[in-house]
Design an enzyme around this catalytic site. Structure first.
Site, short mmCIF file in Angstrom:
data_model
loop_
_atom_site.label_atom_id
_atom_site.label_comp_id
_atom_site.label_asym_id
_atom_site.label_seq_id
_atom_site.Cartn_x
_atom_site.Cartn_y
_atom_site.Cartn_z
CE LYS A 86 4.30 4.21 -6.89
NZ LYS A 86 3.25 3.43 -8.00
CB THR A 87 9.32 -0.71 -5.80
OG1 THR A 87 8.21 -0.17 -5.20
CG2 THR A 87 10.49 -1.53 -5.00
CG ASP A 131 5.26 0.53 -1.82
OD1 ASP A 131 4.89 1.76 -2.27
OD2 ASP A 131 5.03 -0.55 -2.24
CB THR A 180 -1.28 4.41 -5.80
OG1 THR A 180 -1.76 4.04 -4.52
CG2 THR A 180 -0.08 3.31 -5.92
NE ARG A 239 3.93 -4.10 -10.17
CZ ARG A 239 3.62 -3.50 -9.19
NH1 ARG A 239 2.38 -3.46 -8.91
NH2 ARG A 239 4.48 -2.73 -8.72
#
Length: 361
Positions: A86-87, A131, A180, A239
């Protein structure tokens, strides 16, 4: 075949020797080159961003249209579990638009003046990323409504009877909100996002492509079957696979292996207590506790969190999504229950009376 350079443990600042075991030290510029490779694993544009094909296709249309109109992109809402990009996608959007990128998180915005300070200093068409947007305080969220719609901020000057409201104009910008926990974001805020993107876990092919791309950036050669095993053991999460790739690089280096082979990955995953489904020791512990202490469930989230010694948020945001996606756990109105696949994976037999919990259909 690229050779693996020996490196000191991350962030240790210690010198490194080469993979041949000669004891020769890397020059400072070589160490900096290794560090820059580690930092460059994030994609910089949509072409480098692997996976999430439907999401990327639609986003490419919206970005191209905004560029042709010389307009700011509509506000973007990113939903998905941690580690799916997402980032990274927010940064990619800024790069594709050729715009500034400003980052913050909802917990960092403590008072309305914090938001005012950020939005009054941005340049035209800036991509403003927040975020954990579900954790915004109500006062800041309400201020954000007007900023998103009218590109203005309401600011109160003075106190008491003499107080008055002043509207501050700000430059048009694109707000990118990531979460999330989409269910915890208020409906008025969600309705102000023009583009909503939902991330899903990556499939095997995309994960293997990510492994090969990251290995190339790190100048590490990885065999095809090793890439497949590593991808399958990474929870469908970029990740995680990038973190494991670095650890496999370490195992290969210590073994003086010129490449990351399947044998190296198998031994490395065993040492890290990660199985072929990507479950870590703690994931398996959660399933075992439900089976052994609660007869397979149902068990409530708070009770389970206390049993495993974790916060409820951590359990729900980090551990449960993948266990549910992998078909090992179910959420029901009465609580969490394990599935037959969990018994099979852990090689356990259901206890007597477990069928009464409604697990087997």
């Amino acid at each position: 075949m690229a050779k693996i350079k020996s490196a000191a443990p991350e962030d240790s600042g210690a010198p490194a020797s080469n993979a041949k075991g000669s004891g020769a030290l890397l020059h400072p510029e070589e160490v900096l080159e290794e560090d820059s490779r580690d930092l460059s694993l994030r994609p910089r544009n949509l072409k480098e961003f692997l996976g999430q094909a439907a999401l990327k296709e639609n986003l490419s249309v919206f970005i191209t249209a905004a560029r042709e109109r010389n307009d700011s992109l509509d506000h973007l809402f990113l939903i998905g579990p941690p580690g799916l990009g997402k980032t990274t996608l927010a940064q990619v959007v800024a790069n594709e638009l050729g715009a500034d990128f400003k980052v913050t998180s909802a917990p960092a915005l403590d008072k309305p003046k914090d938001l005012v300070g950020l939005l009054t200093t941005i340049r035209d068409k800036t991509v403003f990323f927040i975020d954990e947007i579900h954790r915004l305080k109500p006062a800041i969220e309400e201020m954000l409504y007007i900023a998103m719609e009218d590109y203005e901020l309401d600011w109160i000057i003075g106190q008491g009877p003499g107080a008055r409201t002043m509207r501050l104009p700000i430059k048009p910008f694109t707000l990118v909100g990531a979460t999330t926990r989409a269910g915890n974001v208020s409906s008025p805020l969600v309705s102000r996002f023009g583009i909503v993107c939902r991330f899903s876990y990556y499939d095997q092919r995309d994960m293997e492509a990510i492994v090969r791309r990251s290995a190339g950036i790190l100048s590490v050669f990885i065999e095809d079957d090793a890439a497949g095993l590593l991808a399958a053991s990474s929870r469908g999460t970029p990740r995680v696979v990038n973190r494991l790739l670095r650890r496999m690089r370490d195992f290969a280096q210590i073994k003086r292996s010129p490449a990351i082979t399947r044998a190296v990955v198998a031994e490395g995953l065993k040492g890290l207590e990660i199985d072929n489904l990507g479950l870590e020791r703690y994931d398996r512990e959660i399933l075992r506790i439900i089976i052994e202490r609660y007869n397979g469930g149902p068990v409530g989230a708070e009770t389970l969190a206390i049993s495993v010694g974790e916060a409820v948020d951590t359990l729900e945001d980090y551990y449960e999504p993948y266990l549910i996606q992998a078909g090992l756990l179910q959420r029901t109105p009465r609580g969490r229950i394990v599935t037959p696949l969990a018994y099979e994976h852990l090689r356990l037999e259901p206890r007597n009376g477990h069928e009464s919990n409604g697990l087997f259909f």
